[in-house]
Design a protein around this motif. Structure first.
Motif, PDB file in Angstrom:
ATOM      1  N   SER A  33      75.720 -26.667  31.130  1.00 23.33           N
ATOM      2  CA  SER A  33      74.890 -26.641  32.363  1.00 23.33           C
ATOM      3  C   SER A  33      73.250 -27.365  31.807  1.00 23.33           C
ATOM      4  O   SER A  33      73.237 -27.702  30.574  1.00 23.33           O
ATOM      5  CB  SER A  33      74.518 -25.266  32.462  1.00 23.33           C
ATOM      6  N   VAL A  34      72.330 -27.575  32.869  1.00 24.80           N
ATOM      7  CA  VAL A  34      71.419 -28.001  32.561  1.00 24.80           C
ATOM      8  C   VAL A  34      70.382 -27.197  31.790  1.00 24.80           C
ATOM      9  O   VAL A  34      69.658 -27.771  30.770  1.00 24.80           O
ATOM     10  CB  VAL A  34      70.685 -28.403  34.067  1.00 24.80           C
ATOM     11  N   ALA A  35      70.415 -26.012  31.809  1.00 28.17           N
ATOM     12  CA  ALA A  35      69.742 -24.870  31.149  1.00 28.17           C
ATOM     13  C   ALA A  35      70.229 -24.770  29.700  1.00 28.17           C
ATOM     14  O   ALA A  35      71.447 -24.440  29.342  1.00 28.17           O
ATOM     15  CB  ALA A  35      69.876 -23.617  31.790  1.00 28.17           C
ATOM     16  N   GLN A  36      69.818 -25.188  28.783  1.00 29.17           N
ATOM     17  CA  GLN A  36      70.043 -25.032  27.423  1.00 29.17           C
ATOM     18  C   GLN A  36      69.902 -23.584  26.834  1.00 29.17           C
ATOM     19  O   GLN A  36      69.050 -22.984  27.011  1.00 29.17           O
ATOM     20  CB  GLN A  36      69.171 -26.278  26.530  1.00 29.17           C
ATOM     21  N   ALA A  37      70.657 -23.420  25.888  1.00 28.51           N
ATOM     22  CA  ALA A  37      70.531 -21.935  25.301  1.00 28.51           C
ATOM     23  C   ALA A  37      69.688 -22.148  24.036  1.00 28.51           C
ATOM     24  O   ALA A  37      69.602 -23.148  23.393  1.00 28.51           O
ATOM     25  CB  ALA A  37      71.810 -21.424  24.437  1.00 28.51           C
ATOM     26  N   THR A  38      68.619 -21.461  24.149  1.00 27.83           N
ATOM     27  CA  THR A  38      67.652 -21.627  22.988  1.00 27.83           C
ATOM     28  C   THR A  38      67.533 -20.335  22.201  1.00 27.83           C
ATOM     29  O   THR A  38      68.541 -19.406  22.248  1.00 27.83           O
ATOM     30  CB  THR A  38      66.275 -21.627  23.902  1.00 27.83           C
ATOM     31  N   VAL A  39      66.601 -20.328  21.274  1.00 30.37           N
ATOM     32  CA  VAL A  39      66.326 -19.183  20.128  1.00 30.37           C
ATOM     33  C   VAL A  39      66.230 -17.715  21.043  1.00 30.37           C
ATOM     34  O   VAL A  39      66.649 -16.920  20.478  1.00 30.37           O
ATOM     35  CB  VAL A  39      65.454 -19.394  19.315  1.00 30.37           C
ATOM     36  N   ARG A  40      65.541 -17.953  22.031  1.00 30.38           N
ATOM     37  CA  ARG A  40      65.426 -16.665  23.092  1.00 30.38           C
ATOM     38  C   ARG A  40      66.680 -16.141  23.433  1.00 30.38           C
ATOM     39  O   ARG A  40      66.756 -14.923  23.718  1.00 30.38           O
ATOM     40  CB  ARG A  40      64.810 -17.126  24.227  1.00 30.38           C
ATOM     41  N   LEU A  41      67.890 -16.849  23.517  1.00 25.01           N
ATOM     42  CA  LEU A  41      69.075 -16.294  23.836  1.00 25.01           C
ATOM     43  C   LEU A  41      69.521 -15.303  22.627  1.00 25.01           C
ATOM     44  O   LEU A  41      69.835 -14.174  22.749  1.00 25.01           O
ATOM     45  CB  LEU A  41      70.236 -17.202  24.059  1.00 25.01           C
ATOM     46  N   LEU A  42      69.412 -15.873  21.346  1.00 29.26           N
ATOM     47  CA  LEU A  42      69.734 -14.966  20.479  1.00 29.26           C
ATOM     48  C   LEU A  42      68.872 -13.772  20.251  1.00 29.26           C
ATOM     49  O   LEU A  42      69.331 -12.884  19.763  1.00 29.26           O
ATOM     50  CB  LEU A  42      69.803 -15.989  18.932  1.00 29.26           C
ATOM     51  N   GLU A  43      67.568 -14.105  20.389  1.00 27.14           N
ATOM     52  CA  GLU A  43      66.603 -12.836  20.401  1.00 27.14           C
ATOM     53  C   GLU A  43      66.986 -11.815  21.337  1.00 27.14           C
ATOM     54  O   GLU A  43      67.352 -10.603  21.122  1.00 27.14           O
ATOM     55  CB  GLU A  43      65.297 -13.100  20.414  1.00 27.14           C
ATOM     56  N   SER A  44      67.312 -12.271  22.763  1.00 28.14           N
ATOM     57  CA  SER A  44      68.096 -11.396  23.640  1.00 28.14           C
ATOM     58  C   SER A  44      69.288 -10.662  23.272  1.00 28.14           C
ATOM     59  O   SER A  44      69.260  -9.393  23.547  1.00 28.14           O
ATOM     60  CB  SER A  44      68.048 -11.871  25.090  1.00 28.14           C
ATOM     61  N   LEU A  45      70.192 -11.239  22.513  1.00 30.63           N
ATOM     62  CA  LEU A  45      71.401 -10.773  22.128  1.00 30.63           C
ATOM     63  C   LEU A  45      71.083  -9.489  21.206  1.00 30.63           C
ATOM     64  O   LEU A  45      71.601  -8.595  21.203  1.00 30.63           O
ATOM     65  CB  LEU A  45      72.541 -11.741  21.319  1.00 30.63           C
ATOM     66  N   ILE A  46      70.167  -9.699  20.421  1.00 32.14           N
ATOM     67  CA  ILE A  46      69.995  -8.863  19.427  1.00 32.14           C
ATOM     68  C   ILE A  46      69.409  -7.457  20.053  1.00 32.14           C
ATOM     69  O   ILE A  46      69.664  -6.431  19.633  1.00 32.14           O
ATOM     70  CB  ILE A  46      68.959  -9.650  18.318  1.00 32.14           C
ATOM     71  N   ARG A  47      68.178  -7.874  20.942  1.00 29.30           N
ATOM     72  CA  ARG A  47      67.812  -6.820  21.748  1.00 29.30           C
ATOM     73  C   ARG A  47      68.646  -5.892  22.208  1.00 29.30           C
ATOM     74  O   ARG A  47      68.688  -4.563  22.627  1.00 29.30           O
ATOM     75  CB  ARG A  47      66.662  -7.359  22.516  1.00 29.30           C
ATOM     76  N   LEU A  48      69.660  -6.629  22.760  1.00 29.41           N
ATOM     77  CA  LEU A  48      70.362  -5.931  23.916  1.00 29.41           C
ATOM     78  C   LEU A  48      71.460  -5.083  22.977  1.00 29.41           C
ATOM     79  O   LEU A  48      71.877  -4.049  23.162  1.00 29.41           O
ATOM     80  CB  LEU A  48      71.395  -6.845  24.665  1.00 29.41           C
ATOM     81  N   ALA A  49      71.952  -5.652  21.890  1.00 29.47           N
ATOM     82  CA  ALA A  49      72.712  -4.789  20.865  1.00 29.47           C
ATOM     83  C   ALA A  49      72.053  -3.761  20.365  1.00 29.47           C
ATOM     84  O   ALA A  49      72.519  -2.572  20.047  1.00 29.47           O
ATOM     85  CB  ALA A  49      73.096  -5.682  19.888  1.00 29.47           C
ATOM     86  N   GLN A  50      70.601  -3.861  19.892  1.00 32.80           N
ATOM     87  CA  GLN A  50      69.924  -2.816  19.647  1.00 32.80           C
ATOM     88  C   GLN A  50      69.867  -1.589  20.402  1.00 32.80           C
ATOM     89  O   GLN A  50      69.849  -0.461  20.396  1.00 32.80           O
ATOM     90  CB  GLN A  50      68.577  -3.231  19.058  1.00 32.80           C
ATOM     91  N   ALA A  51      69.488  -1.813  21.739  1.00 34.56           N
ATOM     92  CA  ALA A  51      69.469  -1.040  22.755  1.00 34.56           C
ATOM     93  C   ALA A  51      70.742  -0.430  23.220  1.00 34.56           C
ATOM     94  O   ALA A  51      70.895   0.940  23.309  1.00 34.56           O
ATOM     95  CB  ALA A  51      68.969  -1.982  24.202  1.00 34.56           C
ATOM     96  N   HIS A  52      71.709  -1.186  22.994  1.00 35.15           N
ATOM     97  CA  HIS A  52      73.109  -0.388  23.161  1.00 35.15           C
ATOM     98  C   HIS A  52      73.607   0.704  22.020  1.00 35.15           C
ATOM     99  O   HIS A  52      73.916   1.828  22.315  1.00 35.15           O
ATOM    100  CB  HIS A  52      74.394  -1.259  22.899  1.00 35.15           C
ATOM    101  N   ALA A  53      73.189   0.299  20.630  1.00 37.76           N
ATOM    102  CA  ALA A  53      73.148   1.080  19.603  1.00 37.76           C
ATOM    103  C   ALA A  53      72.343   2.443  19.602  1.00 37.76           C
ATOM    104  O   ALA A  53      72.462   3.473  19.483  1.00 37.76           O
ATOM    105  CB  ALA A  53      72.621   0.626  18.243  1.00 37.76           C
TER     106      ALA A  53
END
Length: 92
Positions: A33-53
């Protein structure tokens, strides 16, 4: 809720870190897609995983937390694609 927030500050396990990192690399490599995956995606993945924990009242992000986040992201992408194709959106 404050108790859980203060009591649990989950840290990533090595296995969870690998899962999230590999998923991030996969998205970066296969993103058409036009929207590129950035480091912010990785940061969001980590935050979501921490929230689930935290939701599970754990002080460590386990493999299952990372898997749940990957499934959540995939469902989100799939849902967005389906809405985009129908042209209807949420407003009908």
């Amino acid at each position: 809720m404050l108790f859980v927030q203060r009591q649990f500050q989950p840290k990533l396990s090595v296995a969870a870190q690998k899962i999230l990192t590999h998923y991030y690399q996969y998205v970066r490599g296969h993103n058409n897609s036009v929207a590129q995956a950035t480091v912010r995606l990785l940061e969001s993945l980590i935050r979501l995983a921490q929230a689930h924990a935290r939701l599970m009242m754990r002080s460590r992000v386990e493999t299952m937390d990372a898997v749940v986040v990957v499934l959540l992201m995939e469902a989100s992408v799939l849902g967005t694609g389906l809405l985009g194709r129908s042209g209807a959106g949420l407003r009908g």
